[in-house]
Design a protein around this motif. Structure first.
Motif, mmCIF file in Angstrom:
data_model
loop_
_atom_site.group_PDB
_atom_site.id
_atom_site.type_symbol
_atom_site.label_atom_id
_atom_site.label_comp_id
_atom_site.label_asym_id
_atom_site.label_seq_id
_atom_site.Cartn_x
_atom_site.Cartn_y
_atom_site.Cartn_z
ATOM 1 N N ASP A 1 62.434 -84.253 15.186
ATOM 2 C CA ASP A 1 61.654 -84.721 16.340
ATOM 3 C C ASP A 1 60.518 -85.656 15.922
ATOM 4 O O ASP A 1 60.278 -86.683 16.562
ATOM 5 N N ILE A 2 59.795 -85.295 14.849
ATOM 6 C CA ILE A 2 58.633 -86.101 14.455
ATOM 7 C C ILE A 2 59.063 -87.460 13.902
ATOM 8 O O ILE A 2 58.374 -88.466 14.109
ATOM 9 N N SER A 3 60.214 -87.523 13.231
ATOM 10 C CA SER A 3 60.678 -88.815 12.707
ATOM 11 C C SER A 3 61.123 -89.729 13.846
ATOM 12 O O SER A 3 60.890 -90.943 13.818
ATOM 13 N N THR A 4 61.733 -89.129 14.875
ATOM 14 C CA THR A 4 62.137 -89.909 16.059
ATOM 15 C C THR A 4 60.900 -90.420 16.798
ATOM 16 O O THR A 4 60.834 -91.583 17.208
ATOM 17 N N GLU A 5 59.909 -89.543 16.936
ATOM 18 C CA GLU A 5 58.663 -89.897 17.618
ATOM 19 C C GLU A 5 57.922 -91.017 16.878
ATOM 20 O O GLU A 5 57.412 -91.956 17.492
ATOM 21 N N GLY A 6 57.880 -90.920 15.548
ATOM 22 C CA GLY A 6 57.185 -91.931 14.750
ATOM 23 C C GLY A 6 57.783 -93.309 14.912
ATOM 24 O O GLY A 6 57.063 -94.306 15.048
ATOM 25 N N LEU A 7 59.117 -93.368 14.918
ATOM 26 C CA LEU A 7 59.786 -94.663 15.062
ATOM 27 C C LEU A 7 59.641 -95.206 16.477
ATOM 28 O O LEU A 7 59.423 -96.408 16.668
ATOM 29 N N LYS A 8 59.697 -94.322 17.453
ATOM 30 C CA LYS A 8 59.592 -94.752 18.857
ATOM 31 C C LYS A 8 58.182 -95.264 19.182
ATOM 32 O O LYS A 8 58.015 -96.322 19.790
ATOM 33 N N LYS B 1 63.980 -96.781 8.488
ATOM 34 C CA LYS B 1 64.198 -95.542 7.720
ATOM 35 C C LYS B 1 62.922 -95.105 7.018
ATOM 36 O O LYS B 1 62.626 -93.918 6.916
ATOM 37 N N SER B 2 62.175 -96.092 6.543
ATOM 38 C CA SER B 2 60.915 -95.803 5.860
ATOM 39 C C SER B 2 59.919 -95.145 6.825
ATOM 40 O O SER B 2 59.229 -94.185 6.467
ATOM 41 N N ILE B 3 59.857 -95.649 8.063
ATOM 42 C CA ILE B 3 58.963 -95.080 9.075
ATOM 43 C C ILE B 3 59.372 -93.649 9.393
ATOM 44 O O ILE B 3 58.527 -92.746 9.493
ATOM 45 N N LYS B 4 60.667 -93.419 9.531
ATOM 46 C CA LYS B 4 61.146 -92.070 9.840
ATOM 47 C C LYS B 4 60.811 -91.104 8.716
ATOM 48 O O LYS B 4 60.425 -89.954 8.954
ATOM 49 N N ARG B 5 60.943 -91.587 7.496
ATOM 50 C CA ARG B 5 60.641 -90.751 6.331
ATOM 51 C C ARG B 5 59.140 -90.446 6.260
ATOM 52 O O ARG B 5 58.724 -89.306 6.067
ATOM 53 N N PRO C 1 58.796 -102.425 12.530
ATOM 54 C CA PRO C 1 59.826 -102.630 11.494
ATOM 55 C C PRO C 1 60.653 -103.879 11.751
ATOM 56 O O PRO C 1 60.986 -104.191 12.889
ATOM 57 N N GLU C 2 60.982 -104.572 10.663
ATOM 58 C CA GLU C 2 61.751 -105.819 10.799
ATOM 59 C C GLU C 2 63.237 -105.620 10.529
ATOM 60 O O GLU C 2 64.048 -106.472 10.849
ATOM 61 N N ASP C 3 63.582 -104.497 9.893
ATOM 62 C CA ASP C 3 64.992 -104.242 9.596
ATOM 63 C C ASP C 3 65.254 -102.742 9.528
ATOM 64 O O ASP C 3 64.349 -101.920 9.691
ATOM 65 N N GLU C 4 66.507 -102.391 9.260
ATOM 66 C CA GLU C 4 66.912 -100.976 9.227
ATOM 67 C C GLU C 4 66.220 -100.219 8.094
ATOM 68 O O GLU C 4 65.866 -99.041 8.246
ATOM 69 N N LYS C 5 66.005 -100.893 6.977
ATOM 70 C CA LYS C 5 65.343 -100.259 5.837
ATOM 71 C C LYS C 5 63.919 -99.837 6.217
ATOM 72 O O LYS C 5 63.465 -98.730 5.883
ATOM 73 N N ALA C 6 63.206 -100.719 6.937
ATOM 74 C CA ALA C 6 61.833 -100.416 7.380
ATOM 75 C C ALA C 6 61.829 -99.272 8.392
ATOM 76 O O ALA C 6 60.919 -98.443 8.407
#
Length: 559
Positions: free
Chosen positions: A437-444, A468-472, A461-466
């Protein structure tokens, strides 16, 4: 409480303008509530304004600097402070932490007041030389815009409900001043002994490598040459980075790792540390940045006392010694990040482990993920589970687990790593849900908030890698930052109790606080530090106990 605005200028002759032990204060300027500005030139005493400065709210920019000079030269302690520099980093959600060109007074004046400041006069202040009209104007200008900045920041703080975080940081600031002025003592004799031991180890490793390579014409510090030679011996390394070498089980790899470790110890630590010893105090006074990271954690430079090689060289801490007749008190939180994870996730099994006397969370985790009875869990099982417990909140997945275990000498396959982590999430559904939940919230939302109310923001984020980094990061930041808040609350309260008693605050490493006091004070200091740390932790750990472990020794050591 009345608000005073403060700034100082120091003499930069011989480059000592930033050096509290060798520099001199040229002016102290105070903007009073009446709107009148006082400029004290070449002060010899601050007896007339000591009470004014110690009993009112002092607003300034980068007040750690001013506070250190006032404390060291005049014994004035700024207890109640509001630092516009720290406030701006907090308001940015930590995005401005460690960044230049966004949090200087000049930047804030432009941002909040739309005015351009001229800082050219800053280097011209001289002790014993009368102020020019331009310098008087410059000194007044450094205060002129602070009331408006303060007013606008306060409105933002209220809007974002950051009052508690601001309060924590401002109360911690005097403790950081105490920390930097205290300094830490280094035993040069012990350092020289370690240097000889490390040099011997290096020479032995060097000789062994030449014999194994069957040549002494190889540069052991050349990645290119070493890679070529290792490949020649049938070891297919891509480079000589530690994580790459850890993939291979070969005697030469072990020896090369030993050589690289000794080389780093000598060049990065042993050789450089003495250069930071202050000639006047005989101690190291490092620079601590109160908001060194987005999480609110401190960072440290000149030297970095938070990254000392105690893992590769366990006896390293023996060089940090108490002065004659003194003791060093080291206190740190027990498994604090795992306790925070238990609290914020509400996971029943995690909470149960910490609320059951003598329960071993790592053993429990091993029992669950390997489907074994508790009494059948062996040392290797527990080691794997411990790595999973500590790594899971950092968003660790199978490859990360493999790498971590590999460096500890434990080999597992891709499928085994995936199975272990899957088993962890099944065993602790509350933890799994929280992290998801918190990783989804952070990205949203491009931000997360911890239990204390601290906001941590992310760049778009500019790409998928960024992404994933935010979710982590979103998984770990609320945990790591809450630990930082606990430590800072404890730090601020301990300062009020121990600094007046002459106790020194000599270091802090994330969840660890280190003090130096007389032998007679040791028991009292130990009790106060433990009580205040646990009290700060229990503000947020309401469903499980908070525990701080304290060690009293002649050196900086932990249990």
């Amino acid at each position: 409480m009345p608000v005073l605005y403060l700034d100082i200028e120091t003499d930069n002759t011989n480059g000592f303008g930033l050096d509290v032990f060798n520099g001199k204060i040229v002016t102290i300027q105070i903007l009073l509530p009446s709107g009148k500005t006082i400029i004290l030139k070449d002060p010899g005493s601050l007896d007339n304004v000591k009470s004014l400065l110690e009993n009112n709210l002092i607003v300034g920019h980068n007040l750690k600097f001013d506070s250190k000079f006032l404390k060291h030269h005049f014994g004035v302690t700024l207890y109640n402070v509001y630092d516009t520099y720290l406030a701006e980093i907090i308001l940015s959600g930590g995005l401005y932490a460690g960044k230049h060109g966004v949090t200087g007074l000049k930047d804030l004046v432009f941002r909040y007041c739309g005015q351009q400041m001229n800082k050219e006069e800053q280097q011209g202040f001289r002790y014993g030389v009368p102020l020019t009209q331009e310098q008087k104007q410059y000194a007044a200008n450094d205060l002129k815009y602070l009331p408006e900045i303060f007013k606008q920041q306060q409105a933002k703080i209220k809007l974002l409900e950051l009052e508690n975080i601001i309060n924590t940081e401002m109360k911690a600031l005097p403790a950081i001043v105490w920390l930097e002025l205290s300094g830490i003592y280094v035993d040069r004799k012990r350092l020289n002994e370690l240097q000889k031991e490390i040099n011997t180890r290096k020479r032995e490793a060097e000789q062994s490598l030449y014999e194994m390579f069957r040549t002494s014409k190889i540069n052991l510090n050349s990645t290119q040459q070493l890679t070529k030679e290792l490949n020649r011996l049938g070891i297919p390394v891509k480079n000589t980075k530690s994580e790459e070498l850890a993939k291979f089980d070969h005697p030469i790899i072990k020896t090369l790792t030993e050589y690289k470790e000794t080389e780093k110890l000598l060049n990065t630590f042993v050789g450089k540390l003495p250069t930071f010893i202050n000639k006047k105090t005989g101690r190291i006074h490092a620079d601590f940045f109160q908001l060194g990271a987005k999480s609110g954690r401190l960072s440290c430079t000149k030297p970095n006392l938070q990254q000392q090689p105690s893992r590769t060289l366990p006896e390293w801490r023996t060089i940090f010694k108490a002065a004659e007749g003194n003791k060093i008190i080291t206190a740190d939180y027990s498994q604090i990040e795992l306790r925070i994870l238990a609290q914020v996730s509400g996971d029943k099994e995690y909470l149960k482990a910490y609320n059951t006397e003598n329960a071993d969370l790592h053993k429990l985790t091993a029992s669950k993920i390997f489907n074994k009875p508790l009494d059948a869990v062996d040392k290797k099982d527990r080691s794997v589970a411990k790595t999973v417990n500590f790594g899971i909140a950092y968003g660790m997945w199978a490859p990360g687990l493999q790498k971590k275990l590999q460096s500890a000498g434990i080999e597992i396959t891709d499928n085994e790593a995936e199975g272990i982590i899957k088993g962890f999430y099944e065993a602790y559904p509350g933890v799994a849900k929280y992290l998801r939940d918190i990783s989804t919230e952070g990205l949203k939302n491009l931000e997360v908030k911890n239990k204390a109310g601290r906001i941590m923001r992310f760049e778009k984020p500019e790409d998928e890698k960024a992404q994933k980094s935010i979710k982590r990061e979103s998984k770990n930041l609320p945990i790591q930052s809450l630990c930082a808040d606990m430590v800072k609350i404890a730090m601020g309260n301990i300062f009020l109790k121990l600094e007046p008693k002459g106790v020194k605050f000599i270091n802090t490493v994330h969840d660890e606080l280190v003090f130096e006091c007389t032998e007679e004070q040791a028991e009292e200091v130990q009790d106060i530090v433990k009580t205040e740390m646990e009290k700060a932790g229990s503000l947020f750990l309401t469903d499980l106990p908070c525990s701080a472990e304290v060690t009293v020794s002649d050196i900086w050591e932990k249990d």
